[in-house]
Write a protein that holds these residues in place. Structure first.
Motif, PDB file in Angstrom:
ATOM      1  N   GLU A   1      36.083  64.444  26.001  1.00 24.57           N
ATOM      2  CA  GLU A   1      35.163  64.351  26.890  1.00 24.57           C
ATOM      3  C   GLU A   1      34.518  62.998  27.121  1.00 24.57           C
ATOM      4  O   GLU A   1      34.212  61.677  27.763  1.00 24.57           O
ATOM      5  CB  GLU A   1      33.838  65.495  27.568  1.00 24.57           C
ATOM      6  N   SER A   2      34.075  62.527  26.000  1.00 27.93           N
ATOM      7  CA  SER A   2      33.427  61.246  25.553  1.00 27.93           C
ATOM      8  C   SER A   2      34.415  60.327  25.595  1.00 27.93           C
ATOM      9  O   SER A   2      34.226  58.960  26.075  1.00 27.93           O
ATOM     10  CB  SER A   2      33.118  61.198  24.169  1.00 27.93           C
ATOM     11  N   ASP A   3      35.947  60.075  25.488  1.00 28.98           N
ATOM     12  CA  ASP A   3      37.156  59.187  25.528  1.00 28.98           C
ATOM     13  C   ASP A   3      37.676  59.001  26.703  1.00 28.98           C
ATOM     14  O   ASP A   3      37.218  57.848  27.021  1.00 28.98           O
ATOM     15  CB  ASP A   3      38.246  59.397  24.023  1.00 28.98           C
ATOM     16  N   VAL A   4      37.611  60.191  27.569  1.00 28.61           N
ATOM     17  CA  VAL A   4      37.583  60.520  29.308  1.00 28.61           C
ATOM     18  C   VAL A   4      36.746  59.085  29.879  1.00 28.61           C
ATOM     19  O   VAL A   4      37.012  58.398  31.090  1.00 28.61           O
ATOM     20  CB  VAL A   4      37.548  61.622  29.939  1.00 28.61           C
ATOM     21  N   ALA A   5      35.398  59.688  29.479  1.00 27.49           N
ATOM     22  CA  ALA A   5      33.815  58.746  29.903  1.00 27.49           C
ATOM     23  C   ALA A   5      34.438  56.908  28.869  1.00 27.49           C
ATOM     24  O   ALA A   5      34.024  56.057  29.904  1.00 27.49           O
ATOM     25  CB  ALA A   5      32.872  58.447  29.471  1.00 27.49           C
ATOM     26  N   ARG A   6      34.667  57.030  28.891  1.00 33.12           N
ATOM     27  CA  ARG A   6      34.674  55.697  27.740  1.00 33.12           C
ATOM     28  C   ARG A   6      36.170  54.448  28.848  1.00 33.12           C
ATOM     29  O   ARG A   6      35.601  53.154  28.929  1.00 33.12           O
ATOM     30  CB  ARG A   6      35.325  55.874  25.997  1.00 33.12           C
ATOM     31  N   ILE A   7      37.514  55.663  28.115  1.00 27.23           N
ATOM     32  CA  ILE A   7      38.576  55.323  29.320  1.00 27.23           C
ATOM     33  C   ILE A   7      38.580  54.814  30.736  1.00 27.23           C
ATOM     34  O   ILE A   7      38.521  53.384  31.250  1.00 27.23           O
ATOM     35  CB  ILE A   7      39.888  55.550  29.498  1.00 27.23           C
ATOM     36  N   VAL A   8      37.483  55.976  31.703  1.00 26.73           N
ATOM     37  CA  VAL A   8      37.187  55.574  32.575  1.00 26.73           C
ATOM     38  C   VAL A   8      36.257  54.063  33.132  1.00 26.73           C
ATOM     39  O   VAL A   8      36.385  53.151  33.848  1.00 26.73           O
ATOM     40  CB  VAL A   8      35.960  56.120  34.006  1.00 26.73           C
ATOM     41  N   ALA A   9      35.037  54.041  31.935  1.00 28.96           N
ATOM     42  CA  ALA A   9      34.013  52.761  31.974  1.00 28.96           C
ATOM     43  C   ALA A   9      35.228  51.412  32.115  1.00 28.96           C
ATOM     44  O   ALA A   9      34.719  50.574  32.485  1.00 28.96           O
ATOM     45  CB  ALA A   9      33.539  53.311  30.534  1.00 28.96           C
ATOM     46  N   LEU A  10      35.748  51.299  31.253  1.00 27.75           N
ATOM     47  CA  LEU A  10      36.773  50.246  30.900  1.00 27.75           C
ATOM     48  C   LEU A  10      37.605  50.366  32.158  1.00 27.75           C
ATOM     49  O   LEU A  10      37.722  48.348  31.873  1.00 27.75           O
ATOM     50  CB  LEU A  10      37.985  50.940  29.591  1.00 27.75           C
ATOM     51  N   ILE A  11      38.083  51.228  32.818  1.00 30.27           N
ATOM     52  CA  ILE A  11      39.086  50.974  34.293  1.00 30.27           C
ATOM     53  C   ILE A  11      38.010  50.384  35.055  1.00 30.27           C
ATOM     54  O   ILE A  11      38.288  49.029  35.636  1.00 30.27           O
ATOM     55  CB  ILE A  11      39.335  52.300  34.506  1.00 30.27           C
ATOM     56  N   ARG A  12      37.345  50.653  35.970  1.00 28.89           N
ATOM     57  CA  ARG A  12      35.783  50.434  35.910  1.00 28.89           C
ATOM     58  C   ARG A  12      35.532  48.573  36.107  1.00 28.89           C
ATOM     59  O   ARG A  12      35.615  47.803  36.724  1.00 28.89           O
ATOM     60  CB  ARG A  12      34.309  50.309  36.203  1.00 28.89           C
ATOM     61  N   GLN A  13      35.609  48.281  34.231  1.00 37.48           N
ATOM     62  CA  GLN A  13      35.102  47.254  34.230  1.00 37.48           C
ATOM     63  C   GLN A  13      36.570  45.973  33.952  1.00 37.48           C
ATOM     64  O   GLN A  13      36.307  44.692  34.213  1.00 37.48           O
ATOM     65  CB  GLN A  13      34.797  46.869  32.873  1.00 37.48           C
ATOM     66  N   ILE A  14      37.941  46.733  33.478  1.00 34.58           N
ATOM     67  CA  ILE A  14      38.556  45.146  34.154  1.00 34.58           C
ATOM     68  C   ILE A  14      38.945  45.245  35.691  1.00 34.58           C
ATOM     69  O   ILE A  14      40.256  44.495  35.969  1.00 34.58           O
ATOM     70  CB  ILE A  14      39.826  46.324  33.120  1.00 34.58           C
ATOM     71  N   ARG A  15      38.616  46.054  36.656  1.00 34.65           N
ATOM     72  CA  ARG A  15      39.220  45.869  37.561  1.00 34.65           C
ATOM     73  C   ARG A  15      39.360  44.752  38.481  1.00 34.65           C
ATOM     74  O   ARG A  15      39.987  44.374  39.708  1.00 34.65           O
ATOM     75  CB  ARG A  15      38.646  46.939  38.481  1.00 34.65           C
ATOM     76  N   SER A  16      38.091  43.700  38.447  1.00 38.28           N
ATOM     77  CA  SER A  16      37.854  43.441  39.150  1.00 38.28           C
ATOM     78  C   SER A  16      38.798  41.832  39.192  1.00 38.28           C
ATOM     79  O   SER A  16      39.195  41.311  38.118  1.00 38.28           O
ATOM     80  CB  SER A  16      36.638  42.264  38.487  1.00 38.28           C
ATOM     81  N   GLY A  17      39.414  41.250  40.111  1.00 38.42           N
ATOM     82  CA  GLY A  17      40.317  41.272  40.507  1.00 38.42           C
ATOM     83  C   GLY A  17      41.608  41.617  40.568  1.00 38.42           C
ATOM     84  O   GLY A  17      42.877  40.788  40.521  1.00 38.42           O
ATOM     85  N   ARG A  18      41.502  42.765  40.153  1.00 38.03           N
ATOM     86  CA  ARG A  18      42.672  42.830  39.869  1.00 38.03           C
ATOM     87  C   ARG A  18      43.271  44.442  40.620  1.00 38.03           C
ATOM     88  O   ARG A  18      42.085  45.193  41.343  1.00 38.03           O
ATOM     89  CB  ARG A  18      42.864  43.525  38.152  1.00 38.03           C
ATOM     90  N   THR A  19      44.232  44.598  41.003  1.00 42.43           N
ATOM     91  CA  THR A  19      45.023  45.754  42.090  1.00 42.43           C
ATOM     92  C   THR A  19      45.689  46.844  40.767  1.00 42.43           C
ATOM     93  O   THR A  19      46.334  46.698  39.705  1.00 42.43           O
ATOM     94  CB  THR A  19      46.211  45.283  42.789  1.00 42.43           C
ATOM     95  N   ILE A  20      45.044  48.538  40.678  1.00 38.55           N
ATOM     96  CA  ILE A  20      45.546  49.316  39.776  1.00 38.55           C
ATOM     97  C   ILE A  20      46.236  50.798  40.810  1.00 38.55           C
ATOM     98  O   ILE A  20      45.121  50.359  41.314  1.00 38.55           O
ATOM     99  CB  ILE A  20      44.095  49.472  38.801  1.00 38.55           C
ATOM    100  N   LEU A  21      47.161  51.129  40.453  1.00 36.76           N
ATOM    101  CA  LEU A  21      47.814  51.808  40.493  1.00 36.76           C
ATOM    102  C   LEU A  21      47.807  53.084  39.472  1.00 36.76           C
ATOM    103  O   LEU A  21      47.827  53.183  38.038  1.00 36.76           O
ATOM    104  CB  LEU A  21      49.038  51.573  41.396  1.00 36.76           C
TER     105      LEU A  21
END
Length: 252
Positions: free
Chosen positions: A181-201
């Motif tokens: 659960e803690s790793d999931v939260a970390r990866i979700v936060a990471l994806i939110r952080q890197i999404r700026s200016g990017r497209t993600i599928l």
């Protein structure tokens, strides 16, 4: 009109007569996070492999940034800026986090995976590699061999190596699979952080992750598009509810 970076029309794949994917239309808007979900056997992995050219479609076409890529190979697609996470063998266990990212950066500059290049030659990528490791929360693990990283941190390193290729469209294949659960939260936060200016599928099993991240969701069932829209609309769709019945809506 939406600015779509990737479009698929009539995408189909047959395996010895079995239609794993049939007549799938998909549009990915530039700058969005788009999730591809579905119950087991829905065809989402096959669809993902078709889009990234690891499988050749039986029918249909794929257009990336206005250019038909249906006949291209995975490496050609990656060079155009559509990069699948883990596509470049991602991480090498005997190498440090910094070394892994430097190799990916060297590849992004047109080099090959030449592990016998001098330390001096690769050191030109140090500054950017440190930046990417900081972006994914691995500044404290620069010199740690990838094999010694926890599962969640290793996935973060894989995302860093993908970012090193400077993708226009990043494709994430179950980025939180098998995580605590803690790793999931970390990866979700990471994806939110890197999404700026990017497209993600992304293909993702965890619907709480999908609901918290995705701008748009495409639901597959039996190889066809069952529903599409934001999380509120697809989660209330009777056909989607029926497709997930018995799995408590948790096995996407």
């Amino acid at each position: 009109m939406a600015d779509n970076i990737l479009e698929a029309r009539g995408l189909s794949k047959a395996f010895r007569g079995f239609m794993a994917v049939q007549d799938v239309d998909l549009s990915i808007e530039r700058g969005s996070i788009h999730a591809l979900i579905g119950p087991n056997g829905a065809g989402k992995t096959t669809c993902f492999n078709l889009l990234t050219k690891f499988l050749q479609p039986s029918a249909g076409r794929i257009v990336f940034e206005g250019r038909d890529i249906t006949e291209l190979k995975p490496a050609d697609v990656a060079r155009r800026g559509m990069v699948r996470s883990f596509q470049i063998s991602a991480v090498f266990g005997h190498m440090s986090a910094l070394e892994n990212v430097r190799v990916a950066l060297a590849r992004s500059r047109g080099g090959n995976f030449d592990f016998w290049r001098s330390e001096r030659a690769l050191s030109v990528f140090n500054d950017r590699a440190h930046e990417l490791l900081y972006d994914v929360g691995l500044s404290d693990s620069v010199d740690v061999p990838a094999a010694e990283l926890s599962y969640g941190r290793k996935r973060a390193l894989e995302i860093a190596t993908t970012l090193a290729l400077d993708p226009k469209l990043m494709l994430l294949d179950e980025p939180t699979a098998g995580m605590t659960e803690s790793d999931v939260a970390r990866i979700v936060a990471l994806i939110r952080q890197i999404r700026s200016g990017r497209t993600i599928l992304m293909v993702e099993h965890n619907l709480s992750v999908v609901s918290g991240l995705s701008d748009r969701i495409t639901v597959l069932a039996r190889g066809r598009v069952l529903a599409e829209g934001d999380y509120a609309s697809v989660s209330a769709d009777e056909a989607v509810i029926t497709a997930y019945l018995g799995s408590e809506h948790a096995d996407a």
